[in-house]
Scaffold this motif. Sequence first.
Motif, PDB file in Angstrom:
ATOM      1  N   ARG B 150       0.866  -1.181   0.000  1.00  0.00           N
ATOM      2  CA  ARG B 150       0.000   0.000   0.000  1.00  0.00           C
ATOM      3  C   ARG B 150       0.906   1.237   0.000  1.00  0.00           C
ATOM      4  NH1 ARG B 150      -2.788  -3.298  -1.468  1.00  0.00           N
ATOM      5  NH2 ARG B 150      -4.793  -4.021  -0.708  1.00  0.00           N
ATOM      6  N   PHE B 151       0.303   2.393  -0.204  1.00  0.00           N
ATOM      7  CA  PHE B 151       1.140   3.588  -0.276  1.00  0.00           C
ATOM      8  C   PHE B 151       0.464   4.773   0.397  1.00  0.00           C
ATOM      9  CE2 PHE B 151      -1.404   5.609  -3.578  1.00  0.00           C
ATOM     10  CZ  PHE B 151      -2.005   4.524  -4.213  1.00  0.00           C
ATOM     11  N   GLU B 152       1.299   5.697   0.820  1.00  0.00           N
ATOM     12  CA  GLU B 152       0.787   6.959   1.363  1.00  0.00           C
ATOM     13  C   GLU B 152       1.340   8.092   0.495  1.00  0.00           C
ATOM     14  OE1 GLU B 152       2.115   7.391   5.394  1.00  0.00           O
ATOM     15  OE2 GLU B 152       4.048   6.502   4.954  1.00  0.00           O
ATOM     16  N   SER B 167      -7.504  11.714  -8.784  1.00  0.00           N
ATOM     17  CA  SER B 167      -8.171  11.536  -7.488  1.00  0.00           C
ATOM     18  C   SER B 167      -8.467  10.057  -7.222  1.00  0.00           C
ATOM     19  CB  SER B 167      -9.467  12.344  -7.464  1.00  0.00           C
ATOM     20  OG  SER B 167     -10.310  11.925  -8.509  1.00  0.00           O
ATOM     21  N   VAL B 169      -6.493   7.583  -7.850  1.00  0.00           N
ATOM     22  CA  VAL B 169      -5.282   7.012  -7.257  1.00  0.00           C
ATOM     23  C   VAL B 169      -5.127   7.498  -5.819  1.00  0.00           C
ATOM     24  CG1 VAL B 169      -2.775   6.818  -7.457  1.00  0.00           C
ATOM     25  CG2 VAL B 169      -4.182   6.873  -9.513  1.00  0.00           C
ATOM     26  N   ARG B 171      -7.368   8.233  -3.797  1.00  0.00           N
ATOM     27  CA  ARG B 171      -8.317   7.540  -2.917  1.00  0.00           C
ATOM     28  C   ARG B 171      -7.805   6.154  -2.504  1.00  0.00           C
ATOM     29  NH1 ARG B 171     -12.851   9.606  -5.720  1.00  0.00           N
ATOM     30  NH2 ARG B 171     -13.025   7.718  -6.956  1.00  0.00           N
ATOM     31  N   LEU B 172      -6.990   5.524  -3.379  1.00  0.00           N
ATOM     32  CA  LEU B 172      -6.459   4.200  -3.049  1.00  0.00           C
ATOM     33  C   LEU B 172      -5.372   4.274  -1.984  1.00  0.00           C
ATOM     34  CD1 LEU B 172      -6.129   2.643  -6.630  1.00  0.00           C
ATOM     35  CD2 LEU B 172      -7.826   2.085  -4.894  1.00  0.00           C
ATOM     36  N   GLY B 173      -4.736   5.415  -1.898  1.00  0.00           N
ATOM     37  CA  GLY B 173      -3.634   5.567  -0.952  1.00  0.00           C
ATOM     38  C   GLY B 173      -4.072   6.228   0.340  1.00  0.00           C
ATOM     39  N   ARG B 174      -3.123   6.319   1.209  1.00  0.00           N
ATOM     40  CA  ARG B 174      -3.380   6.978   2.490  1.00  0.00           C
ATOM     41  C   ARG B 174      -2.787   8.376   2.375  1.00  0.00           C
ATOM     42  NH1 ARG B 174      -2.067   4.474   8.364  1.00  0.00           N
ATOM     43  NH2 ARG B 174      -1.151   6.303   9.278  1.00  0.00           N
TER      44      ARG B 174
END
Lengths: 669, 181
Positions: B150-152, B167, B169, B171-174
Amino acid sequence: MEITRAMNSLRSKHHHYFAMFMLVFSSQAIFFNQAHAESEAVFDDLPSLDFDSLMAADIQVTSAMKRLQNKSDTAASIYVLTHNEIIQSGVTSVAQALTLVPGMQVRKLDNNQWAITSRSTAGRHSSKLLVMIDGQSIYNPGFAGVYWEAINVPLYDIDRIEVIRGQGGLLWGSNATNGVVNIITKHTMDTRDNLVQVATGTKQDYKADFRVGGDLSNYSSFRVSGGIEKSDAANKSDRELSANDDGKKQNINARGDINISDDLSLLAQFWYNNIDMGQNLRLADLNTNLATAVVDQYSLDYLQLMTRLDYRLSSDSNQMLQASFSSQRGDQAYYRDRFLTTDIDYQMNTLIKNTQFDWGINYRYTDVFIEESDYFSNISNVNHYDHFGGFVQFQFNLVPDKFKLIVGNRSERNSFTGWEHQPMVRFLWTPASRHSIWGAVSQGVRIPSFLEYNNMARIHSAYGIRTDIVGSNDIDAEKSVSKELGYRYSLSDVEVDVSLFHTKARNVLVIEPNVNDTFTYITYNFLSEGELTTYGGEATVHWRPYQRLSTELGYSFTSYQYDLPEGTEEAIGYDSSMRQIMAKANFELTNDHQFSVIYRIEDGEAYDTRDYAVLDVSWRWQVNEMLTFSLTGNNLLYGKHIEYGNSGEAYTIATYIEPSYLAQITATF
Amino acid sequence: MLISRKFSMLLIGLLLLTVSGELFATPREEAIKSGFIYNFARYSQGKWFNASHQHNYNICSFNLDFVVTATKTLLHMKVESRPVNLILLTKDNVDLTSCNTLFISKADTDIWNTMEEKQHFPNMMLVGEFDGFLASGGHINFFIVSGKIRFEVAPKRLRKSGIKMSSKVLRLGRVYEERAQ
């Protein structure tokens, strides 16, 4: 050359030495020193580079959790229902979602109750299907089936549903002779937003659900979700009574994923479901013993707690320890039960050069309470059930990337029939990159249910004579030997999947009728002396002609033939055959408008119904970043129909399944 | 009782084994990360990459293993019709002028810490995989939860570098919020 040098450089970093502290872990030390066994296959096994696939990809080839590694790499008949397909199809429950899987027998008894299995006749109280939520079995030991209406996992929290048709999932647990349904929910890191969903329709007064998700420290996260639902009764019942299958459901769920380190994570999960529903029953009149239709309101409470520790030992090895507790309470006019079950599972997966070695041990203890009533009584003082055992599996890459041999066995001791063994051997041959052929020979075991082992159930009689079905402590476990053969072809936009099976079962449950000398009492005694042969196959063709259009055609056939000892009758199903044809299409008209169409033809005499076809259509509109609207029609074009008429297997009187429409709004923020 | 005692021992054993050191990325992990990095570029817009002036989309890293794996994984991939190219940097020759994405692996933390101008890389997407990367000026940081990557993201800092990420992408990240981003 450069790549080889790089790999060697990488290998040198991975020499971890651990102290051995107990025997079971001593073997692991060998594995830590194994150089990376991953080779060029690393790149072959990778998912496509789209975001969804990357998000779903495990960083290890091995995975401790009970789930599939890679569809193309599995020597079994499998089907994976993705989150997107579940949402786009407009289904509202896990049971309904299974209608999207070619080859699954999914029959609605009424608006609430379902009979579901694969490669066999489905029954309300018999399925031989192992159903799990995040690796936790929700099998009901009372009647060896599943209360499908009590599975209220919010669909927006489901990552995917993995379905194994046949005995491919034996190593995941017992009672999986017809298949495995593994519901895998999303990691809370992927559900950190808030969601509100409301729906109403012709069969649904209202349905309201919510989810609250968020971050915790150190990349940990949580979610809490819940919902309430009220549905209407059908307009027409199968028998003389008006339909009574309205219902009310409520559920609350919570999950936390604690990230202790990159390699160690803790999952804690809680589910509570309560349902209160109407049903019409066919019971024995206590005075005349003749069949009488009874209006009933029944309730079920279902609570589950689960914790799981996942630990990545090295790049090629991981382990999992899972402990769970569940409480089920059912209250029906003829049957009241309560089960308290504790499960402990440990599993380890390791890759040693070209061989994957998996093993695990498990223990289950169930406290059973079945209240004696006018219809049910206990034969002996049995108030618990337990089993323990383990499994071991080797996957040998005999010819790397070409030929894989899988050998394994699960052995468990249960308190009803003692030790039972489930050996299996499988192969996967990949003669060319796009083609694979697999085969398997396996033995599956079905442990008798509590009702078959320890209960006596009063049923109606056409002769007006007191009649009981009588269980037996001498009953044996059903053992089935299955031979399977499959073929897969995979291109970027075309996938073909064909499976054939032949299963021969012995010690199959049958009924022996007996009448006393005065013709005043009939007993149907359970015996495990039948033989049953099933054969058939499934074929699926998936074709994506354009980026925005995805189509699928499925066909399945199952033949079911008993070989009964003289003087006995079938207990579950009867000699019959079933065919199913399914066509599905998902079309994205624009980025904001999606359509899903499913057409299914069900043919055969197994359920004592007419053949029927159903058409389900769903339109989904992404109104803006926050809001989605969907409109779904089920059972269109062909009017109302009965899907389950096999009255010998269920007390429930079926109702007509009618066309219905549902509108739903989902807001995420 | 015996069984529950054995399971207790197993649990203790499991916990004791957690004292092991951190594991470095495997080729599979690096391949997945390179896939993410490619998608970050695909789903971003802005002046950090001008396809009409550049022949390649360049992903730079000091980590040889990553460069080798990513080269193979991203073979034939393109960003705005330009082929993706991997460039191996060395401590002695840190020429970032042609880099569109700079990936700092866990093994290269020391190099990152010595790069004084890291707060002011114009027109470059900065991707890392270790604690403190975003706090020290990075744009996107990988982390692992339950065996998945996962990514931030620090979106404000991305925008400062001329990158507008989709947006979807984001939303998939933190989303990493920092007061002085």
